[in-house]
Design a protein around this motif. Structure first.
Motif, PDB file in Angstrom:
ATOM      1  N   GLY A 165       0.855  -1.203   0.000  1.00 51.63           N
ATOM      2  CA  GLY A 165       0.000   0.000   0.000  1.00 51.63           C
ATOM      3  C   GLY A 165       0.882   1.240   0.000  1.00 51.63           C
ATOM      4  O   GLY A 165       1.911   1.279  -0.681  1.00 51.63           O
ATOM      5  N   PRO A 166       0.500   2.246   0.774  1.00 54.29           N
ATOM      6  CA  PRO A 166       1.294   3.486   0.774  1.00 54.29           C
ATOM      7  C   PRO A 166       2.720   3.252   1.263  1.00 54.29           C
ATOM      8  O   PRO A 166       3.001   2.316   1.999  1.00 54.29           O
ATOM      9  N   THR A 167       3.610   4.126   0.803  1.00 49.27           N
ATOM     10  CA  THR A 167       4.985   4.121   1.327  1.00 49.27           C
ATOM     11  C   THR A 167       4.993   5.074   2.515  1.00 49.27           C
ATOM     12  O   THR A 167       4.648   6.259   2.362  1.00 49.27           O
ATOM     13  N   ARG A 168       5.332   4.548   3.684  1.00 49.87           N
ATOM     14  CA  ARG A 168       5.276   5.332   4.916  1.00 49.87           C
ATOM     15  C   ARG A 168       6.674   5.556   5.491  1.00 49.87           C
ATOM     16  O   ARG A 168       7.590   4.764   5.217  1.00 49.87           O
ATOM     17  N   ALA A 275      12.488   0.343  -5.967  1.00 43.87           N
ATOM     18  CA  ALA A 275      11.491   0.589  -7.018  1.00 43.87           C
ATOM     19  C   ALA A 275      10.078   0.489  -6.458  1.00 43.87           C
ATOM     20  O   ALA A 275       9.201   1.303  -6.773  1.00 43.87           O
ATOM     21  N   MET A 276       9.860  -0.494  -5.583  1.00 38.48           N
ATOM     22  CA  MET A 276       8.511  -0.654  -4.996  1.00 38.48           C
ATOM     23  C   MET A 276       8.163   0.535  -4.104  1.00 38.48           C
ATOM     24  O   MET A 276       7.057   1.084  -4.154  1.00 38.48           O
ATOM     25  N   LEU A 277       9.131   0.976  -3.317  1.00 44.62           N
ATOM     26  CA  LEU A 277       8.908   2.134  -2.438  1.00 44.62           C
ATOM     27  C   LEU A 277       8.591   3.385  -3.259  1.00 44.62           C
ATOM     28  O   LEU A 277       7.649   4.135  -2.951  1.00 44.62           O
ATOM     29  N   VAL A 278       9.341   3.580  -4.341  1.00 48.00           N
ATOM     30  CA  VAL A 278       9.168   4.788  -5.163  1.00 48.00           C
ATOM     31  C   VAL A 278       7.852   4.736  -5.928  1.00 48.00           C
ATOM     32  O   VAL A 278       7.082   5.699  -5.963  1.00 48.00           O
ATOM     33  N   GLU A 279       7.527   3.573  -6.515  1.00 47.81           N
ATOM     34  CA  GLU A 279       6.261   3.464  -7.266  1.00 47.81           C
ATOM     35  C   GLU A 279       5.065   3.657  -6.330  1.00 47.81           C
ATOM     36  O   GLU A 279       4.102   4.340  -6.667  1.00 47.81           O
ATOM     37  N   ASN A 280       5.139   3.100  -5.121  1.00 45.10           N
ATOM     38  CA  ASN A 280       4.005   3.231  -4.182  1.00 45.10           C
ATOM     39  C   ASN A 280       3.921   4.633  -3.595  1.00 45.10           C
ATOM     40  O   ASN A 280       3.021   4.943  -2.819  1.00 45.10           O
ATOM     41  N   ALA A 281       4.921   5.460  -3.951  1.00 44.25           N
ATOM     42  CA  ALA A 281       4.873   6.885  -3.567  1.00 44.25           C
ATOM     43  C   ALA A 281       4.612   7.742  -4.812  1.00 44.25           C
ATOM     44  O   ALA A 281       4.840   8.961  -4.798  1.00 44.25           O
ATOM     45  N   GLY A 282       4.180   7.119  -5.903  1.00 41.25           N
ATOM     46  CA  GLY A 282       3.796   7.880  -7.098  1.00 41.25           C
ATOM     47  C   GLY A 282       4.914   8.190  -8.062  1.00 41.25           C
ATOM     48  O   GLY A 282       4.734   8.927  -9.034  1.00 41.25           O
ATOM     49  N   GLY A 283       6.087   7.607  -7.834  1.00 41.87           N
ATOM     50  CA  GLY A 283       7.207   7.836  -8.747  1.00 41.87           C
ATOM     51  C   GLY A 283       7.340   6.703  -9.752  1.00 41.87           C
ATOM     52  O   GLY A 283       6.467   5.822  -9.823  1.00 41.87           O
ATOM     53  N   LYS A 284       8.431   6.738 -10.544  1.00 40.84           N
ATOM     54  CA  LYS A 284       8.676   5.688 -11.547  1.00 40.84           C
ATOM     55  C   LYS A 284      10.063   5.107 -11.314  1.00 40.84           C
ATOM     56  O   LYS A 284      10.943   5.786 -10.787  1.00 40.84           O
TER      57      LYS A 284
END
Ligand code: AHG
Ligand code: MN
Ligand code: MN
Ligand code: MN
Length: 329
Positions: A165-168, A275-284
């Motif tokens: 879910g979200p990156t916290r 990559a997972m942390l960045v994508e789940n924070a809206g990045g690529k």
């Protein structure tokens, strides 16, 4: 633990997986202390051993690795471990549901100069159709990760975690030795004026990538006339934390120094979790392989310590960089 437990509940994390993550995080609290006391405990500097990466191991690489392995070996839910510092997979409990990979100390070249370092970790579901000690347990695409995170040993000890879910972001409250939630949803801005790359490698880059950086420095890419600033922590965990907390684009592109292995960063325990942390924070988060650009989380691994190029962060800037990489004269 309350904040972490609340997040586990929100994300419906299975109890067995919660125990794996909390065991691992308890070890990072010990590593934070070891890092802070390093100079006093005479554990700075290197051991005279090369790891499978061909790097001379730092004493704290070994200490962090040993602490993590010792703790996770006791958790019956861990089927196997993989570490930057160990050539082979370590099989643990056949009945365990999870396999765990980690970079015990990322950016360890910074340790002797009191720079930022961190621990990067990821958890996948164990595969029932392969032996527990087979590297095939870890040849899963990054999009299969059940959780990914890092603990950054900086002025404060920060945990950044996603369970899908979200990156916290959490901060270690050293009085209670607990991670306290300090940002419930990190967001990477779509555009940026801050880039992160080791410019000393410039002569080794492809012509397309040289052109991208030249235009970026001339203020030509992205929103016209942008003036970029450059940052470089020399520790992926520090550079990515800046991207996740205030934006930016982090790049470690292929270079010509090692033609058979043009990339530096490791897919399993560096590129995929980040990559997972960045994508789940809206990045690529993308990677340039031979004549193709891939979403990092889609890469099908074929070696435990496989290396990939990394371009991650502000989605619109990553897209612009990719256009340059695709350019064929
Ligand atoms: P590690 O310390 O775990 O071996 O990782 C170091 C990595 C990464 O943290 C960083 O982004 C990169 O190496 C820096 O490489 P250069 O020193 O070649 O710039
Ligand atoms: Mn290393
Ligand atoms: Mn690393
Ligand atoms: Mn490392």
């Amino acid at each position: 633990m309350r904040d972490l437990q609340n997040c586990f509940n929100q994300d419906a994390v299975a109890a067995e997986l919660q125990s794996v993550i909390t065991n691992l995080l308890d070890v990072t609290k010990e590593i934070a202390l070891a890092v802070r006391q390093a100079a006093l405990a005479d554990v700075l500097g290197s051991v005279q051993v090369q790891n499978v990466q061909g790097e001379t191991q730092k004493k704290l690489d070994v200490i962090a690795n040993d602490l993590l392995k010792a703790a996770l070996k006791k958790n019956i839910h861990v089927r196997a471990l993989a570490s930057e510092e160990d050539e082979h997979v370590i099989a643990l409990h056949n009945s365990g549901r999870y396999v765990v990979a980690f970079d015990p100390l990322d950016g360890s070249s910074n340790i002797d100069v009191n720079g930022q370092v961190g621990t990067i970790f990821t958890v996948y579901p164990g595969l029932d159709n392969v032996a527990a000690d087979s590297p095939l347990q870890f040849f899963q695409q990054g999009k299969n990760q059940l959780c990914a995170g890092y603990v950054l040993y900086g002025p404060s000890t920060a945990l950044v975690l996603t369970n899908g879910g979200p990156t916290r972001c959490f901060t270690l409250d050293s009085h209670h030795n607990e991670f306290v939630l300090t940002n419930a949803k990190l967001q990477v801005p779509q555009n940026t004026e801050e880039f992160s790359i080791n410019m000393a490698n410039q002569r080794f880059w492809s012509d397309n990538f040289k052109r991208y950086i030249a235009d970026l420095l001339a203020g030509e890419t992205g929103v016209r006339g942008k003036r970029f600033t450059m940052r470089w922590n020399a520790a992926m965990v520090g550079d990515v934390h800046r991207v996740l907390t205030r934006g930016g684009i982090f790049m470690y592109p292929n270079d010509s120094r090692h033609p058979r292995q043009p990339a530096k960063l490791r897919l399993l325990y560096e590129a995929n979790p980040m990559a997972m942390l960045v994508e789940n924070a809206g990045g690529k988060a993308c990677s340039e392989a031979t004549n193709k650009i891939q979403r990092i989380l889609d890469i099908v691994p074929d070696a435990l310590h496989q290396r990939v190029s990394v371009i991650l962060g502000a989605a619109n800037e990553v897209d612009i960089c990719i256009v340059y990489l695709f350019k064929r004269d």
